[in-house]
Design an enzyme around this catalytic site. Structure first.
Site, mmCIF file in Angstrom:
data_model
loop_
_atom_site.group_PDB
_atom_site.id
_atom_site.type_symbol
_atom_site.label_atom_id
_atom_site.label_comp_id
_atom_site.label_asym_id
_atom_site.label_seq_id
_atom_site.Cartn_x
_atom_site.Cartn_y
_atom_site.Cartn_z
ATOM 1 C CB CYS A 72 -0.898 0.016 1.234
ATOM 2 S SG CYS A 72 -2.058 -1.357 1.308
ATOM 3 C CG PHE A 273 -7.748 -11.388 -23.653
ATOM 4 C CD1 PHE A 273 -6.472 -11.938 -23.736
ATOM 5 C CD2 PHE A 273 -8.137 -10.471 -24.621
ATOM 6 C CE1 PHE A 273 -5.601 -11.573 -24.759
ATOM 7 C CE2 PHE A 273 -7.272 -10.102 -25.648
ATOM 8 C CZ PHE A 273 -6.000 -10.661 -25.723
ATOM 9 C CD GLU A 293 -8.119 -17.099 -20.702
ATOM 10 O OE1 GLU A 293 -6.916 -17.268 -20.434
ATOM 11 O OE2 GLU A 293 -8.667 -15.975 -20.741
ATOM 12 C CG ASP A 341 -10.687 -8.107 -18.280
ATOM 13 O OD1 ASP A 341 -9.724 -7.327 -18.172
ATOM 14 O OD2 ASP A 341 -11.244 -8.646 -17.303
ATOM 15 C CB CYS A 367 -5.662 -4.521 -14.529
ATOM 16 S SG CYS A 367 -4.457 -5.558 -15.406
#
Length: 410
Positions: A72, A273, A293, A341, A367
């Site tokens: 973090c 994906f 995939e 994705d 992401c």
């Protein structure tokens, strides 16, 4: 090195404060915009900063390990500016590709929501350390708490440490991927001692004592007490050992909601994906779906989920490396909508072909804002219009952010 006074102007993409100077930007770990520090500077980084003034946005970190743990980086930033910073990460990535567009407010994650965690374990004399690496270091933080974790995982940390201590290699580290499922914790240990077979009785006993759903070691399922099931909006999916799963359930729901809304009334959808079917299973309630995939275990889990009657429309799938063999124009032609994705590397080869296609709606999930922006740029150059961009924060207190972009061909 002489001491210099530095005023922090912004947060960088890794969560460090950035102070502009006549000699270039200086990065100050732990500093927030508006703060003033004095520090020596080497190679563009502040050394041992002393804070002369603090930002009103600074808050007390919630974890005792914050100063050392590398997991973090922005736990000291208040919630509102934190979420705004996450949005700016996406905005900047898009601007770097010449894309000026409105970015929605960041969809917030919550503390204690991480249902999937990856730990590292190693030996320290007679002791076992389990946790995360220190900031910019190979040293391991032996965690006593982790407020971002699902409570079921956090409460099992000591037991997991005892479990992995049985099979740690003499040198190096082992990795534990822990997933909280509806049947309990699914634990996959990689890089364990290759001679772990002689410890199978002890490992099996500890698995029972910890009430784990399943234990896998070095890719082999050692003991499955209960199938580790995930609930995909009412559809049961048995998780693949150590397989990819969205890190928080809240983020999975938020991403899925936006994907379903964007696809709308499309009758035929390709989910590229597709993983084990996070989106495909939900999409199949309203459209015919073809899932693609490359990971064999994910495809196997998807196939198993489809074997039970679910009231779904027509679903097909194939195992295919989309980096090497993206769907070509003839294969894309039947689809009204495409969802993709990909991993952090993005989907450049597939985006290049999608940009030439006649697919009406494309939903890009990523992401990695940088590769997301690159892929969106390709689609824009191919004639698509960017309708919306939404950041979804499932990686609380970290610099990572999920993004959903919706594009249409007018």
């Amino acid at each position: 090195m002489s001491e210099r006074e530095l005023t922090i102007a912004e947060l960088g993409h890794r969560g460090d404060g950035i102070a502009p100077t006549d000699h270039g930007a200086v990065y100050v770990a732990g500093a927030l915009p508006g703060e003033v520090v004095t520090a020596s500077v080497a190679d563009g980084r502040a050394k041992n900063p002393i804070f002369k003034s603090l930002s009103p946005d600074r808050i007390t970190p919630v974890c005792r390990h914050f100063e050392t743990c590398g997991g973090c980086t922005v736990q000291h930033l208040a919630p509102a500016p934190y979420l705004a910073w996450k949005r700016t990460l996406v905005e900047k990535a898009l601007r770097d590709r010449g894309i000026e567009t409105d970015v929605s407010d960041t969809v917030s994650a919550t503390a204690g929501g991480r249902r999937r965690a990856v730990f590292t374990a190693t030996r320290a004399g007679r002791h076992t350390l389990l946790g995360y690496h220190e900031k910019s270091s190979h040293r391991l933080v032996d965690i006593k708490e982790c407020p971002i974790l699902d409570p079921a995982i956090a409460q099992a940390v000591n037991g997991l440490k005892s479990l992995v201590s049985e099979i740690l290699p003499r040198k190096g580290e082992a990795r534990l991927t822990v997933l909280n499922t509806t049947a309990g914790l699914d634990v996959a240990i990689d890089k364990a001692d290759k001679a772990y077979e002689r410890k199978i009785p002890a490992l099996s006993q500890k698995t029972i004592e910890l009430d784990l759903a399943r234990l896998s070691i070095n890719g082999e399922v050692l003991l499955e007490v209960r199938p580790p099931m995930l609930d995909m909006d009412g559809i049961g999916l048995a998780a693949a050992p150590g397989g990819f799963t969205q890190a928080t359930l809240a983020a999975e729901d938020a991403l899925s909601k936006r994907v379903l809304e964007a696809v709308g009334k499309a009758k035929t959808v390709a989910d590229l994906f597709s993983g084990a079917g996070t989106f495909a299973l939900r999409l199949a309630r309203q459209a015919n779906v073809h899932a693609v995939e490359g990971d064999a275990a994910a495809i196997a889990a998807f196939d198993k989920a489809l074997r039970k009657p679910q009231g779904l429309k027509k679903v097909s799938y194939e195992r295919r490396d989309l980096f090497r063999r993206p769907l070509v124009l003839e294969e894309l032609e039947p689809f009204d909508a495409v969802v993709f994705d990909p991993p952090r590397a993005g989907a450049q080869a597939q985006a290049e072909l999608l940009a030439q296609s006649s697919v009406k709606t494309i939903v890009a999930v990523s992401c990695n804002p940088a590769t997301f922006a690159r892929d969106v740029r390709l689609l824009l150059d191919g004639g698509y219009t960017l309708q919306s961009v939404t950041p979804v924060d499932q990686f609380l207190y970290s610099p990572h952010i999920e993004v959903v972009g919706v594009l249409i061909r007018e």
